[in-house]
Scaffold this active site. Structure first.
Site, PDB file in Angstrom:
ATOM      1  N   ILE A 282      35.345  65.966  66.934  1.00  0.00           N
ATOM      2  CA  ILE A 282      36.123  65.580  65.748  1.00  0.00           C
ATOM      3  C   ILE A 282      36.643  64.156  65.902  1.00  0.00           C
ATOM      4  O   ILE A 282      37.405  63.858  66.809  1.00  0.00           O
ATOM      5  CB  ILE A 282      37.295  66.559  65.534  1.00  0.00           C
ATOM      6  N   GLU A 284      39.060  62.201  65.185  1.00  0.00           N
ATOM      7  CA  GLU A 284      40.367  62.240  64.520  1.00  0.00           C
ATOM      8  C   GLU A 284      40.915  60.852  64.174  1.00  0.00           C
ATOM      9  O   GLU A 284      41.651  60.691  63.220  1.00  0.00           O
ATOM     10  CB  GLU A 284      41.412  63.056  65.303  1.00  0.00           C
ATOM     11  N   ASP A 326      36.700  31.163  35.606  1.00  0.00           N
ATOM     12  CA  ASP A 326      37.198  30.241  34.594  1.00  0.00           C
ATOM     13  C   ASP A 326      37.049  28.830  35.137  1.00  0.00           C
ATOM     14  O   ASP A 326      37.011  28.640  36.353  1.00  0.00           O
ATOM     15  CB  ASP A 326      38.704  30.465  34.371  1.00  0.00           C
ATOM     16  N   ASP A 611      42.865  35.052  32.802  1.00  0.00           N
ATOM     17  CA  ASP A 611      44.292  34.766  32.789  1.00  0.00           C
ATOM     18  C   ASP A 611      44.962  35.152  31.469  1.00  0.00           C
ATOM     19  O   ASP A 611      46.147  35.378  31.408  1.00  0.00           O
ATOM     20  CB  ASP A 611      44.552  33.280  33.099  1.00  0.00           C
ATOM     21  N   ASP A 615      42.002  38.972  28.185  1.00  0.00           N
ATOM     22  CA  ASP A 615      41.049  39.079  29.288  1.00  0.00           C
ATOM     23  C   ASP A 615      41.075  40.450  29.960  1.00  0.00           C
ATOM     24  O   ASP A 615      40.183  40.778  30.739  1.00  0.00           O
ATOM     25  CB  ASP A 615      41.332  38.002  30.355  1.00  0.00           C
TER      26      ASP A 615
END
Ligand code: ATP
Length: 881
Positions: A282, A284, A326, A611, A615
């Site tokens: 396992i 863990e 942009d 911005d 948008d």
């Protein structure tokens, strides 16, 4: 008592003892004491104790409890104590990790908490929304979330979406007029704004009337759940893997148990074998390591100006193949300066204005009047495009506030990036004038006359061609062009969108917005990293193309497309064209969604910046929505998964590199943990099948899994980004982390460590007892895994990566080494951890056999992995195969 909507503005202002200059700091203090913070009450978070208890709901704990009971029945009380101690320790570690991860997420959330604009002591301040108090004068603009309930005292075409409160999705047009009724439904309280709604258009001044739980939303909202961080895809896939692994291991454990019983091994020993196997298998630490590495990664990114709002984003960042950015402010500096002016058939420089010339004077005044920005004592307030115009006036000793006082604004239609125009109306020398500025291509079709020194004349097609040529000339030099026009209107007429036509053309003012210095290099990095950078801008195509060429986004053969051209393409046509287009100009926010979708349909992972108020849908649609920290609206920040604190394109590229690095590191940590576990599993299976004594007690495996393995795994997660990180193609987002190739590597390295562990076990059996053999097997496995930590730092040899370049891996190794030796040497610990005494030869064998797998792996890497081949590259090859 009358409701606020039915009170006059003066009455409300009087009630809160405030003027339009806002409340004073002392009033803020007393109002805060009286009304508290502007917050909605949250559901109480889970207590630390609760988190601690939750740790016991784990498969590992159940298996350990079985181990403890078996140990107790075999009379091994020490083991039982150790196992219980380990269960508690495991729970404590789990709790600490949970609390730490929560703290780190909270600190990230604090970095992106909502902001409100208020006027206090006659000055505009940006404050946290939670600090707003009743009586505050709020400034609301398109893109803002309304932080509290309030009465509108000045209204400039304000429109608000109140769907969170009323369910009505259409924006409501607001007013400042008093409503002369006693009872009005919330949706009809047009002179009020309510917390949680969104300003979609216009602006207004508002006096806050209610905050926190006293707001309308506070009254109806039951306690809000603190948003829970959802698991990332990686965590989910690892959880699923863990579950599958657990099932398989349980089946194998049962088979091993039955096999041993069949062979006549007593029931307790058979059970111990089965339990040891389960404990060995396992992983863990797996899930917590992923969370820790992701959390550390996000902290690092926050320092580098990228605030990641969702852990998920860190993973996707590494797969980004398209960055739509942009232009203004992100690729350029957003520090505009006026350069060339055109009016009355003349082009002249910004320092050649002749204010005695009637038209030039009018153009200058228009640029200051149809303008919301100001420059006070050198501090620039407002949109940089408009600030440039104010600064132009300053060159000629014109004070914007004086001019605006002489010709007060009567009404306005604010700028919005869809319309690309702004209009205001003023009384000028007894006449009522409407002034408009904006994009030339939008304004040109609305021009009917032109102002020249000879008077006003009809606007001819010759004028049009001339102006378009001037505009082209400006734009080809990368200048951003604003066109100015005006018309006479009726006295006291309040402007509406229908008025924006039949103008008289006044002139063009162009300004420079130089690219950011770091943009060119960042674009180059992007291209080398197999990522296509795309410029999406509201600006003119020629201006955008000129800048895009300068910074390397627009290369020969690439296309620039305008919004109107995009409108003509069907989705299918856009999809076919999209690969060739590097610049989209004059786009509106809706175009952005189409561009993102087109790329996504091609299977690409898209990052998109935004911005503005509109948008948000595109930011949500993108795989990584990126908002601007400085110029971005609250709405865009809310809709995005990452915020750029410096609005800088280069920061996006840096984040992609960080995202790739975090993913590679997590992968290496996983490889480290799973290959170690594989070695232990193989050893247990081998001894069981070969009828040998059990090689490890459960405490041994717990010691390794929980103590000596966790630190190297974290250290691997802290590995610094390698230079070649941005020289590879992006990772395929759908490729599973646990690919066949990756699992093969884990298995082969696991086999190697298992072989040497079993060699140690056999040497122990020959030279001593079963106890000595078990101790030697445990120590070799533990130390072998510690050495293996160095192999997992990267795909190349440690000498290529840098032996000492990750100091944490040495610290982790050192701590593991000390812990192991303490357990091997100190008598009380020896008892607790079921350790037999070893002689120096046996110690020598342990060290030799533990280091050999690492030497073999390193020699293999030196021979085969010296080139640029790296983990991620290999994996994608493997996955495609
Ligand atoms: P990006 O999308 O890259 O940020 P941008 O800032 O140029 O680009 P917008 O702000 O939408 O995009 O501007 C689009 C156009 O609108 C500009 O080219 C300009 O002509 C015009 N414009 C910009 N700001 C104003 C303003 N304050 N008033 C009037 N017109 C403006």
């Amino acid at each position: 008592m009358k409701a606020y909507f039915s009170k006059t503005i003066e009455e409300v202002m009087k009630e809160f003892n405030v003027s339009k200059g806002g409340i004073s700091e002392s009033q803020v203090k007393s109002h805060r004491e009286k009304y508290g913070y502007n917050e909605l009450a949250e559901v109480k978070k889970k207590s630390v104790f609760r988190v601690f208890l939750d740790q016991f709901k784990d498969l590992l704990v159940i298996i350990l409890l079985i181990a403890a009971i078996v140990s107790m029945t075999t009379g091994s009380t020490e083991s039982t104590i150790v196992i219980f101690a380990v269960i508690v320790l495991n729970a404590i570690l789990g709790t600490v990790q949970h609390v730490k991860a929560e703290q780190s997420l909270n600190s990230l959330k604090a970095l992106s908490s909502p902001i409100a604009k208020v006027i206090r002591d006659n000055q505009k301040h940006e404050i946290l929304s939670k600090d707003v108090v009743p009586g505050d004068i709020l400034v609301l603009e398109a893109g803002d979330y309304v932080p509290a309930d309030g009465r509108i005292i000045e209204n400039y075409s304000l429109q608000v979406n109140e769907s969170s409160l009323t369910g009505e999705s259409e924006s409501v047009i607001k007013t400042s007029e008093t409503i002369l009724k006693d009872e009005v439904a919330l949706g009809d309280q047009k002179n009020m704004v309510f917390s949680g709604s969104l300003v979609t258009y216009g602006r207004a001044l508002v006096i806050v009337t209610n905050t926190g739980m006293n707001t309308e939303i506070g009254k109806i909202a039951s306690l809000i759940e603190t948003t829970k961080e959802k698991k990332t895809p990686l965590q989910v896939s690892l959880d699923n893997f863990g579950k599958k692994l657990a099932t398989i291991i349980l089946i194998i454990s049962v088979i091993i148990f039955l096999l041993n019983m069949y062979r006549g091994v007593n029931i307790l020993d058979s059970l111990m074998f089965a339990v040891a196997l389960a404990v060995a298998a396992i992983p863990e630490a797996l899930s917590s390591i992923v969370t820790i590495v992701l959390a550390i990664g996000t902290q690092k990114m926050a320092h580098e100006n990228a605030i990641v709002k969702q852990l998920k984003a860190v993973e996707s960042l590494g797969c980004v193949s398209i960055i739509c950015s942009d232009k203004t402010g992100t690729l350029t500096q957003n520090k505009m300066k006026v350069r060339k002016i055109y009016t009355d058939d003349k082009i002249f420089n910004f320092d050649e204005f002749d204010l005695n010339n009637k038209i030039q004077n009018f153009l200058m005044n228009s640029s200051i009047l149809c303008n919301d920005s100001s420059v006070e004592n050198g501090t620039e307030i407002g949109d940089p495009t408009e600030v440039a115009l104010v600064n132009l006036g300053k060159n000629y000793s014109l004070d914007e506030l004086d001019i605006r006082k002489s010709y007060p604004r009567i009404s306005e239609i604010p700028f919005d990036s869809d319309r690309k125009l702004m209009s205001t109306s003023h009384e000028v020398d007894g006449k009522y004038i409407m002034l408009t500025k904006g994009a030339l291509d939008v304004l040109l079709p609305r021009i009917k006359y032109i102002a020249t020194s000879e008077g006003i004349s009809e606007f001819t097609s010759k004028d049009k061609i001339l102006i378009e040529n001037v505009n082209r000339g400006f734009s080809e030099n990368g200048l951003r062009v604003l066109a100015f026009a005006y018309k006479e209107i009726k006295k006291d007429h309040i402007l509406s969108l229908d008025d924006e036509n039949e103008y008289t053309f006044l002139g063009l003012i162009s300004m420079i917005d130089p690219p950011r210095e770091e943009s060119t290099k960042a674009v180059e990095d992007c291209i080398n990293a197999g990522i296509k950078p795309i410029m999406i801008t509201g600006d003119h195509k020629i201006t955008a193309s000129a800048i895009a060429k300068q910074i390397g986004i627009l290369k020969s053969g690439d296309e620039a497309l305008e919004g109107t051209e995009l409108d003509k393409l069907s989705d299918e046509e856009l999809k076919n064209k999209v690969e060739n287009v590097s610049v989209y100009a004059r786009v509106s926010p809706e175009h952005k969604i189409r561009i993102v979708r087109a790329w996504q349909e091609k299977g690409k992972v898209v990052a998109m910046t935004g911005d503005g108020v509109n948008d948000a849908p595109a930011l949500k649609q993108a795989d990584i929505g990126i908002a601007m920290g400085i110029t971005g609206t609250e709405v865009s920040k809310d809709a995005s998964s990452m915020i750029l604190a410096d609005d800088n394109f280069a920061t996006i590229v840096k984040s992609v590199a960080n995202g790739r690095n975090v993913y590679t590191n997590i992968k290496n940590s996983i490889k480290f943990l799973l290959s170690g576990n594989t070695a232990a599993i193989l050893a247990v299976i081998y001894t069981s099948l070969a009828s040998l004594p059990i090689p490890f007690a459960p405490v041994h495996l717990l010691f390794i899994n929980l103590l000596t393995d966790s630190l190297p795994a974290i250290a691997i997660g802290l590995e610094k980004p390698k230079n070649d990180l941005l020289k590879e193609k992006p990772r395929n987002i759908n490729a599973p982390i646990l690919s066949k190739n990756f699992l093969k590597k884990i298995l082969s390295e696991g086999i190697l460590i298992a072989i040497f562990t079993m060699l140690a076990f056999h040497i122990g059996l020959k030279s001593g007892s079963a106890g000595v053999a078990s101790t030697m097997a445990f120590s070799t496995l533990c130390l072998g895994r510690l050495f293996h930590g160095f192999n997992c730092r990267g795909d190349k040899s440690i000498f290529k990566i840098g032996v000492f370049s990750n100091i944490y891996s040495w610290i982790a190794f050192g701590i593991g080494l000390v812990l192991l030796n303490l357990v091997l040497i100190l008598e009380p610990l020896k008892n607790l951890f079921e350790i037999s005494s070893l002689n120096s030869t046996q110690f020598g064998y342990i060290y030799l056999l533990a280091v050999l797998p690492t030497i073999i792996i390193q020699v293999y890497k030196i021979i085969f992995k010296q080139d640029s081949a790296s983990d991620s590259k290999e994996i994608s090859v493997g996955e495609n195969a």
